[in-house]
Design a protein around this motif. Sequence first.
Motif: not given
Length: 282
Positions: A30-38, A133-136, A142-143
Amino acid sequence: MHAWKLIRAALGTAIVGATLAAVPVTADAVPPTSAIEVNTTSVARGQTFTITQTVYNDRDFTITGGKAGLYAKETSLPAMVELVSCPGAFACDTLGTSVRGGVADVPPGESRTVVFTLRVKADAPLGTITLQHQFIGENYAFDVFDGPALTIVQQPADVAVTMTAAVKMVTTARITYTITVKNNGPDPATDVRVVATGPAATAYYASTCTRVGTTRTVNCDIASLANGASVTRTLTVNTGMLTAGTLTATAQRTASSPNDPVATNDKATRSCTAVTGLLVRC
């Protein structure tokens, strides 16, 4: 014969059992609820960078009014950056200490991706921050996750030196060399020093800079110089009655902060021609 059939049946059962045990059934990760790439971990004031954020709904209900949210752990992210664009979001803005991109309702098992383009403010503090970062959603948050570190660095300041000369007749010729120091930016320059030296066949007369001992050399110190700003300093020398030939003065940047990226404009020279000490052309 009956015994052999029993042994063969037992072997077949063992082989089948071993085969089944070697192929376990696993669920997809299961993918994370939020992920970022810079796209970079080091960016200068005034420059832009991108953060690609993917949010995922791992709940069994729809997240309504979903938003991808970005923060800086140590400070307010909007205080350091300006929001330029956010493809993938139907709208984006800053709220409090966060940058947010709206992704609307997200059903269970679905994801959304937003690409934020941000510009570092000209007065952003230098140093390193931790991106978060966060999913709201309107009905669930989410966390908050820690992301990569981002370092804000100072851009270089290109200090350029030019020189002109003018002659005035007194008892003999008096030559004034005018030194122009300009900051081509992009950042302000501080602690600038330009060292100027008059021609060998002349005598020091005056300067708006600081003379070095009893020499024809002067130190021109400039505490600060804004981007695009320039200042002038002068060095004046006298010729002697027997002075003749080419009279060349030099001026060179020897120090400045931050880094100067262009060395070719750090030094300037200006020559005058003396037929005698009474006849000098510049």
